[in-house]
Write a protein that holds these residues in place. Sequence first.
Motif, short mmCIF file in Angstrom:
data_model
loop_
_atom_site.label_atom_id
_atom_site.label_comp_id
_atom_site.label_asym_id
_atom_site.label_seq_id
_atom_site.Cartn_x
_atom_site.Cartn_y
_atom_site.Cartn_z
N ALA A 87 0.84 -1.20 0.00
CA ALA A 87 0.00 0.00 0.00
C ALA A 87 0.87 1.25 0.00
CB ALA A 87 -0.93 -0.01 1.21
N TYR A 88 1.93 1.25 0.81
CA TYR A 88 2.86 2.38 0.81
C TYR A 88 3.49 2.57 -0.57
CZ TYR A 88 2.90 3.32 5.83
OH TYR A 88 2.55 3.69 7.11
N ASP A 89 3.90 1.47 -1.18
CA ASP A 89 4.49 1.56 -2.52
C ASP A 89 3.50 2.17 -3.51
OD1 ASP A 89 6.89 0.53 -1.65
OD2 ASP A 89 6.42 -1.52 -2.29
N LEU A 90 2.25 1.73 -3.47
CA LEU A 90 1.25 2.29 -4.38
C LEU A 90 1.06 3.78 -4.15
CD1 LEU A 90 -1.53 -0.45 -4.47
CD2 LEU A 90 -0.06 0.28 -6.36
N MET A 91 1.07 4.20 -2.90
CA MET A 91 0.87 5.63 -2.61
C MET A 91 2.06 6.46 -3.06
SD MET A 91 -1.13 5.59 1.02
CE MET A 91 -1.71 7.28 0.88
N LEU A 92 3.27 5.94 -2.93
CA LEU A 92 4.46 6.69 -3.32
C LEU A 92 4.51 7.01 -4.81
CD1 LEU A 92 7.26 4.95 -1.23
CD2 LEU A 92 6.45 7.29 -1.00
N TRP A 93 3.95 6.16 -5.63
CA TRP A 93 4.04 6.31 -7.08
C TRP A 93 2.85 7.05 -7.67
CZ3 TRP A 93 7.57 3.56 -10.58
CH2 TRP A 93 8.66 3.02 -9.91
N ARG A 94 1.91 7.52 -6.88
CA ARG A 94 0.74 8.21 -7.41
C ARG A 94 1.13 9.56 -7.98
NH1 ARG A 94 -4.30 7.07 -3.26
NH2 ARG A 94 -2.97 7.71 -1.57
N ALA A 120 1.95 -1.23 -13.10
CA ALA A 120 2.83 -2.39 -13.30
C ALA A 120 4.31 -2.03 -13.11
CB ALA A 120 2.59 -2.98 -14.68
N CYS A 121 4.65 -0.76 -13.07
CA CYS A 121 6.04 -0.33 -12.83
C CYS A 121 6.38 -0.24 -11.34
CB CYS A 121 6.29 1.03 -13.48
SG CYS A 121 6.27 1.00 -15.26
N VAL A 122 5.37 -0.29 -10.49
CA VAL A 122 5.60 -0.23 -9.05
C VAL A 122 6.24 -1.56 -8.62
CG1 VAL A 122 4.49 -0.04 -6.78
CG2 VAL A 122 3.63 1.31 -8.71
N PRO A 123 7.30 -1.51 -7.83
CA PRO A 123 7.94 -2.75 -7.39
C PRO A 123 6.91 -3.70 -6.74
CG PRO A 123 9.28 -0.88 -6.76
CD PRO A 123 7.99 -0.33 -7.29
N GLY A 124 6.92 -4.94 -7.20
CA GLY A 124 6.01 -5.95 -6.66
C GLY A 124 4.68 -6.04 -7.38
N PHE A 125 4.46 -5.19 -8.38
CA PHE A 125 3.19 -5.20 -9.10
C PHE A 125 3.42 -5.55 -10.56
CE2 PHE A 125 2.15 -2.95 -5.32
CZ PHE A 125 0.86 -3.35 -5.04
N ASP A 126 3.64 -6.84 -10.80
CA ASP A 126 3.78 -7.32 -12.17
C ASP A 126 2.40 -7.39 -12.81
OD1 ASP A 126 2.53 -9.58 -11.11
OD2 ASP A 126 4.34 -10.78 -11.10
N PRO A 127 2.32 -7.69 -14.11
CA PRO A 127 1.01 -7.72 -14.78
C PRO A 127 0.00 -8.66 -14.11
CG PRO A 127 2.74 -7.68 -16.41
CD PRO A 127 3.42 -7.84 -15.07
N GLY A 128 0.46 -9.75 -13.53
CA GLY A 128 -0.46 -10.66 -12.83
C GLY A 128 -1.08 -10.02 -11.61
N ARG A 129 -0.26 -9.32 -10.86
CA ARG A 129 -0.77 -8.65 -9.65
C ARG A 129 -1.68 -7.48 -10.02
NH1 ARG A 129 2.10 -6.88 -4.25
NH2 ARG A 129 0.25 -6.91 -2.94
N VAL A 130 -1.36 -6.81 -11.11
CA VAL A 130 -2.23 -5.73 -11.60
C VAL A 130 -3.58 -6.31 -11.99
CG1 VAL A 130 -2.55 -4.05 -13.45
CG2 VAL A 130 -0.34 -4.20 -12.29
N ALA A 131 -3.59 -7.45 -12.64
CA ALA A 131 -4.85 -8.11 -13.02
C ALA A 131 -5.66 -8.46 -11.77
CB ALA A 131 -4.56 -9.36 -13.84
N GLU A 132 -4.99 -8.87 -10.69
CA GLU A 132 -5.69 -9.16 -9.44
C GLU A 132 -6.33 -7.90 -8.86
OE1 GLU A 132 -2.84 -10.96 -6.82
OE2 GLU A 132 -2.63 -12.74 -8.09
#
Length: 72
Positions: A20-27, A36-48
Amino acid sequence: MDLNTASLAALTKLVGLESAYDLMLWRPYLNWDEVACVPGFDPGRVAELRAAGAHIRLPGDPRTLRDVEARF
């Protein structure tokens, strides 16, 4: 849930605290490719995220501004 305006608490319920912190930092996000460029968010995780109901409203979209103003 809009990834550009969601609170830390809401994002934490969706992805866990560290992510969640990573997502907020890149907003703000303009599209899913940026997520998908956020560390830990590959296309599979983005699909989730998308399957869980997450969405992206563009910064400046009047609906996004209304959502933010309603929280204050």
